[in-house]
Motif scaffolding. Structure first.
Motif, mmCIF file in Angstrom:
data_model
loop_
_atom_site.group_PDB
_atom_site.id
_atom_site.type_symbol
_atom_site.label_atom_id
_atom_site.label_comp_id
_atom_site.label_asym_id
_atom_site.label_seq_id
_atom_site.Cartn_x
_atom_site.Cartn_y
_atom_site.Cartn_z
ATOM 1 N N GLN A 198 36.333 2.844 -15.409
ATOM 2 C CA GLN A 198 34.994 3.415 -15.255
ATOM 3 C C GLN A 198 34.960 4.849 -15.758
ATOM 4 O OE1 GLN A 198 34.338 2.665 -11.071
ATOM 5 N NE2 GLN A 198 33.075 0.877 -11.511
ATOM 6 N N SER A 199 35.983 5.609 -15.447
ATOM 7 C CA SER A 199 36.047 7.002 -15.872
ATOM 8 C C SER A 199 36.101 7.110 -17.398
ATOM 9 C CB SER A 199 37.274 7.667 -15.259
ATOM 10 O OG SER A 199 37.490 8.926 -15.821
ATOM 11 N N GLN A 200 36.953 6.315 -18.022
ATOM 12 C CA GLN A 200 37.101 6.375 -19.475
ATOM 13 C C GLN A 200 35.854 5.855 -20.191
ATOM 14 O OE1 GLN A 200 39.578 7.925 -21.103
ATOM 15 N NE2 GLN A 200 40.235 8.511 -19.062
ATOM 16 N N ARG A 202 32.965 8.294 -20.336
ATOM 17 C CA ARG A 202 33.103 9.363 -21.338
ATOM 18 C C ARG A 202 32.554 8.959 -22.708
ATOM 19 N NH1 ARG A 202 39.148 11.784 -20.372
ATOM 20 N NH2 ARG A 202 38.791 12.503 -18.248
ATOM 21 N N LEU A 203 32.503 7.664 -22.948
ATOM 22 C CA LEU A 203 32.016 7.182 -24.232
ATOM 23 C C LEU A 203 30.501 7.306 -24.292
ATOM 24 C CD1 LEU A 203 34.146 3.929 -24.554
ATOM 25 C CD2 LEU A 203 34.582 6.140 -25.613
ATOM 26 N N ASP A 204 29.993 7.557 -25.470
ATOM 27 C CA ASP A 204 28.555 7.698 -25.672
ATOM 28 C C ASP A 204 27.990 6.320 -26.010
ATOM 29 O OD1 ASP A 204 26.072 8.831 -25.949
ATOM 30 O OD2 ASP A 204 26.441 9.574 -27.975
ATOM 31 N N LEU A 205 27.793 5.495 -24.985
ATOM 32 C CA LEU A 205 27.357 4.122 -25.173
ATOM 33 C C LEU A 205 25.961 3.907 -24.605
ATOM 34 C CD1 LEU A 205 30.618 2.312 -24.009
ATOM 35 C CD2 LEU A 205 29.920 2.804 -26.349
ATOM 36 N N VAL A 206 25.269 2.939 -25.157
ATOM 37 C CA VAL A 206 23.982 2.521 -24.599
ATOM 38 C C VAL A 206 24.089 1.036 -24.263
ATOM 39 C CG1 VAL A 206 22.616 4.210 -25.871
ATOM 40 C CG2 VAL A 206 23.008 1.968 -26.867
ATOM 41 N N ASN A 207 23.224 0.593 -23.363
ATOM 42 C CA ASN A 207 23.274 -0.823 -23.024
ATOM 43 C C ASN A 207 22.576 -1.644 -24.111
ATOM 44 O OD1 ASN A 207 20.486 -0.756 -22.524
ATOM 45 N ND2 ASN A 207 20.785 -0.375 -20.347
ATOM 46 N N LYS A 255 31.547 -6.648 -16.019
ATOM 47 C CA LYS A 255 32.480 -6.599 -17.148
ATOM 48 C C LYS A 255 33.691 -5.736 -16.797
ATOM 49 C CE LYS A 255 30.275 -8.868 -20.404
ATOM 50 N NZ LYS A 255 30.768 -10.065 -21.003
ATOM 51 N N ILE A 256 33.435 -4.590 -16.150
ATOM 52 C CA ILE A 256 34.537 -3.708 -15.747
ATOM 53 C C ILE A 256 35.448 -4.441 -14.771
ATOM 54 C CG2 ILE A 256 35.124 -1.588 -14.487
ATOM 55 C CD1 ILE A 256 32.579 -0.352 -15.677
ATOM 56 N N GLU A 315 46.240 -4.393 -3.968
ATOM 57 C CA GLU A 315 44.847 -4.048 -4.237
ATOM 58 C C GLU A 315 44.676 -2.615 -4.718
ATOM 59 O OE1 GLU A 315 41.146 -4.146 -1.430
ATOM 60 O OE2 GLU A 315 42.178 -6.088 -1.365
ATOM 61 N N ASP A 316 45.551 -1.727 -4.304
ATOM 62 C CA ASP A 316 45.443 -0.325 -4.716
ATOM 63 C C ASP A 316 45.546 -0.182 -6.227
ATOM 64 O OD1 ASP A 316 45.142 0.512 -2.111
ATOM 65 O OD2 ASP A 316 47.279 0.939 -1.832
ATOM 66 N N VAL A 317 46.424 -0.972 -6.841
ATOM 67 C CA VAL A 317 46.590 -0.908 -8.291
ATOM 68 C C VAL A 317 45.307 -1.356 -8.970
ATOM 69 C CG1 VAL A 317 47.844 -1.860 -10.255
ATOM 70 C CG2 VAL A 317 49.089 -1.206 -8.189
ATOM 71 N N GLU A 318 44.725 -2.449 -8.497
ATOM 72 C CA GLU A 318 43.492 -2.960 -9.097
ATOM 73 C C GLU A 318 42.359 -1.944 -8.941
ATOM 74 O OE1 GLU A 318 40.631 -6.898 -9.044
ATOM 75 O OE2 GLU A 318 42.593 -6.983 -8.079
ATOM 76 N N LYS A 319 42.263 -1.314 -7.789
ATOM 77 C CA LYS A 319 41.234 -0.288 -7.576
ATOM 78 C C LYS A 319 41.436 0.885 -8.527
ATOM 79 C CE LYS A 319 40.198 -1.202 -2.723
ATOM 80 N NZ LYS A 319 40.282 -0.693 -1.360
ATOM 81 N N LYS A 320 42.680 1.294 -8.696
ATOM 82 C CA LYS A 320 42.981 2.418 -9.580
ATOM 83 C C LYS A 320 42.641 2.056 -11.027
ATOM 84 C CE LYS A 320 44.494 6.522 -10.294
ATOM 85 N NZ LYS A 320 43.722 7.667 -9.896
ATOM 86 N N ILE A 321 42.975 0.848 -11.430
ATOM 87 C CA ILE A 321 42.641 0.400 -12.787
ATOM 88 C C ILE A 321 41.132 0.447 -12.985
ATOM 89 C CG2 ILE A 321 42.620 -1.608 -14.339
ATOM 90 C CD1 ILE A 321 45.338 -2.394 -13.101
ATOM 91 N N ARG A 322 40.390 -0.049 -12.004
ATOM 92 C CA ARG A 322 38.932 -0.055 -12.088
ATOM 93 C C ARG A 322 38.394 1.374 -12.199
ATOM 94 N NH1 ARG A 322 37.878 -2.242 -7.403
ATOM 95 N NH2 ARG A 322 38.607 -4.260 -8.104
ATOM 96 N N GLN A 323 38.950 2.280 -11.409
ATOM 97 C CA GLN A 323 38.513 3.681 -11.451
ATOM 98 C C GLN A 323 38.787 4.311 -12.817
ATOM 99 O OE1 GLN A 323 40.654 5.428 -8.201
ATOM 100 N NE2 GLN A 323 39.131 4.844 -6.674
ATOM 101 N N VAL A 324 39.970 4.052 -13.358
ATOM 102 C CA VAL A 324 40.331 4.607 -14.659
ATOM 103 C C VAL A 324 39.420 4.037 -15.749
ATOM 104 C CG1 VAL A 324 42.135 4.667 -16.432
ATOM 105 C CG2 VAL A 324 42.715 5.125 -14.044
#
Length: 90
Positions: free
Chosen positions: A38-40, A43-48, A6-7, A27-36
């Motif tokens: 995942q990071s954000q 931080r969310l309190d989510l469950v699967n 999904k990410i 590709e660097d932009v896409e990698k950075k977007i993916r990292q951001v």
């Protein structure tokens, strides 16, 4: 945890909607977007979904048990009141 697929899908959508001048970074932009993302999302309190479904079932069973216990208590209270009333009438 959020499904990595999904990410990846969200990262591709964001990447695809970016202006061409930004896309030239490639590709660097896409990698950075993916990292951001995942990071954000981390931080969310989510469950699967599986955990959510399991907890929903536990809650339903707990509610059923509570309803049965309430019925038993009401029945016992009725018996106690009936016995108390019978003693007072004697």
């Amino acid at each position: 945890m959020i499904d990595p697929k999904k990410i990846e899908q969200i990262a591709r959508q964001v990447h695809g909607s970016m202006p061409k001048s930004v896309l030239e970074f490639g590709e660097d932009v896409e990698k950075k977007i993916r990292q951001v993302l995942q990071s954000q999302l981390a931080r969310l309190d989510l469950v699967n979904r599986e955990t959510f479904d399991v907890q929903t079932q536990v809650l339903l069973r707990t509610r059923e048990q509570l309803a049965l216990l309430e019925q038993r208590i009401t029945g016992l209270e009725d018996k106690l009141n009936a016995a108390s009333t019978a003693k007072h009438e004697e």
